[in-house]
Design an enzyme around this catalytic site. Structure first.
Site, short mmCIF file in Angstrom:
data_model
loop_
_atom_site.label_atom_id
_atom_site.label_comp_id
_atom_site.label_asym_id
_atom_site.label_seq_id
_atom_site.Cartn_x
_atom_site.Cartn_y
_atom_site.Cartn_z
N GLN A 196 -5.01 29.83 42.49
CA GLN A 196 -5.82 30.87 41.86
C GLN A 196 -6.39 31.74 42.99
O GLN A 196 -7.34 31.35 43.67
CB GLN A 196 -6.94 30.25 41.03
CG GLN A 196 -6.46 29.18 40.05
CD GLN A 196 -5.72 29.76 38.87
OE1 GLN A 196 -6.31 30.39 37.99
NE2 GLN A 196 -4.40 29.55 38.83
N GLY A 237 -12.48 31.71 31.00
CA GLY A 237 -11.24 31.41 31.70
C GLY A 237 -10.85 32.48 32.70
O GLY A 237 -11.45 33.56 32.79
N HIS A 238 -9.79 32.17 33.47
CA HIS A 238 -9.37 33.09 34.53
C HIS A 238 -8.86 34.42 33.99
O HIS A 238 -8.23 34.49 32.94
CB HIS A 238 -8.33 32.44 35.45
CG HIS A 238 -7.11 31.92 34.77
ND1 HIS A 238 -6.38 30.89 35.27
CD2 HIS A 238 -6.49 32.29 33.62
CE1 HIS A 238 -5.35 30.64 34.49
NE2 HIS A 238 -5.40 31.48 33.48
N ASN A 239 -9.21 35.48 34.71
CA ASN A 239 -8.79 36.85 34.40
C ASN A 239 -9.35 37.40 33.09
O ASN A 239 -8.86 38.42 32.59
CB ASN A 239 -7.27 36.98 34.42
CG ASN A 239 -6.69 36.78 35.82
OD1 ASN A 239 -6.17 35.70 36.11
ND2 ASN A 239 -6.84 37.77 36.68
N SER A 257 -7.30 35.61 30.41
CA SER A 257 -6.72 36.95 30.26
C SER A 257 -7.11 37.65 28.97
O SER A 257 -6.50 38.66 28.61
CB SER A 257 -5.19 36.90 30.37
OG SER A 257 -4.80 36.41 31.65
#
Length: 348
Positions: A196, A237-239, A257
């Site tokens: 990441q 969460g990521h992004n 995302s």
């Protein structure tokens, strides 16, 4: 602090009705207030308490003012006026500059002389801590982290490598910002971690609740807009991207995302799938399961409200037959349409 009602009214920009020389030192509920307390009425179902409150003054709308037997501050939004009054009557202690002897600070870190780094905190190389920042006890400021002016890390906050925090942010105990997101690729029966390499970027005036996590981006950044308010125990969460002035209540999870617009509200325990597009001014009620995009503003729900246990058991038993009932209804509709056509009742 102690202040007269008329001085408080002037600072708040609202009119006062009654004795403006009343001295106030704190805020309190209508039922608990004493002669030196300021209270407010935000919900009319509590109006009955106005006749018996011992408060020194109460914040009310014009319509409710006639029911008060004590001095009144008139406001179109009593709850907002109360919030501003509470900050005046209960100011936060000023930041005392310095670094506690037990803190560990890398020589390559840059700390503004007006900032405070508390006991047992760690500040790694190339971190930048701005003017008036408060870093409470047992915080970890990772390599290359940037913290904007007057932000406050209450205690035990972790900012992982490269995280950016804007000005006047408030991060409560246990918050973790910028940890590696939940990213894995399948290799047969095994999982292999995907690096990441993005960051977590928080805007100005952001608040993050206790034990809330914001993952760093996998590629690119996770972005939390200006004025966003995150409650306790939230997973971002990521992004993920969250627009300005959106508020999210406790125990909500937002998968990677997903993009959320400005001025949204997301109530408690909402579950949101990944790669969704949520527009501006979208509002989800508690326990909604969001599995598709909602680009249009509006109020959306999917949680099942509580009901008597016996009713719930009967309804659960019926759920198993929904598919069968749907097929039977379609058969009946087809049969009725056929009968209409046969008897000449099908229209023109």
């Amino acid at each position: 602090m102690e202040i007269s009602l008329k001085e408080l009214a002037a600072r708040l920009g609202v009119p006062v009705r009654g004795d403006g020389d009343v001295r106030l030192v704190r805020v309190a509920r209508l039922t608990d207030a004493t002669a030196d307390s300021l209270s407010f009425l935000g919900d009319r179902k509590y109006r009955r308490h106005l006749a018996e409150t011992r408060a020194g003054a109460v914040i009310l709308t014009e319509a409710d003012a006639e029911h008060a037997a004590v001095p009144v501050l008139i406001s179109d939004n009593p709850y907002l006026t109360y919030a501003r009054a509470a900050r005046i009557l209960h100011p936060r202690d000023p930041v005392v500059a310095g670094v506690h002897p037990s803190a560990v600070v890398d020589p390559a870190a840059r700390i503004d002389p007006s900032a405070w780094v508390g006991p047992l905190s760690v500040v790694e190389a190339e971190a930048e801590i701005g003017p008036g920042v408060f870093v409470g006890p047992s915080c970890v400021i990772g390599r290359g982290v940037r913290i904007g002016a007057e932000s406050r890390l209450v205690a035990r906050v972790t900012l992982c490598e490269g995280t950016v925090v804007g000005a006047r942010a408030l991060l409560h105990p246990g918050a973790v910002i910028g940890r590696e997101g939940f990213g894995f690729a399948k290799d047969g029966e095994r999982w292999e971690r995907i690096p990441q390499i993005g960051r977590a970027v928080l805007g100005d005036d952001v608040e993050v609740g206790a034990n809330t996590s914001v993952d760093r981006g996998a590629i690119g950044d996770t972005r939390i807009g200006d004025g966003v308010k995150l409650d306790n125990h939230i997973q971002i969460g990521h992004n993920v991207e969250i627009g300005d002035n959106t508020a999210i209540a406790a125990n909500t999870g937002i998968s990677g995302s997903t993009r959320i617009g400005r001025n949204c509200t997301i109530a408690g325990a909402v579950g949101m799938a990944g790669h969704l597009e949520i527009g501006d001014n979208v509002h989800f009620t508690g326990m909604a399961m969001v599995t598709r995009s909602f680009p249009e503003p509006g109020l959306y729900s999917s949680g099942v409200p509580a009901m008597p246990s016996a009713d719930w058991r009967r309804n659960v038993a019926r759920f198993r037959h929904l598919d069968e009932l749907t097929r039977r209804i379609k058969q009946l509709e087809t049969h009725i349409e056929t009968m209409k056509q046969t008897t000449g009742q099908g229209g023109c």
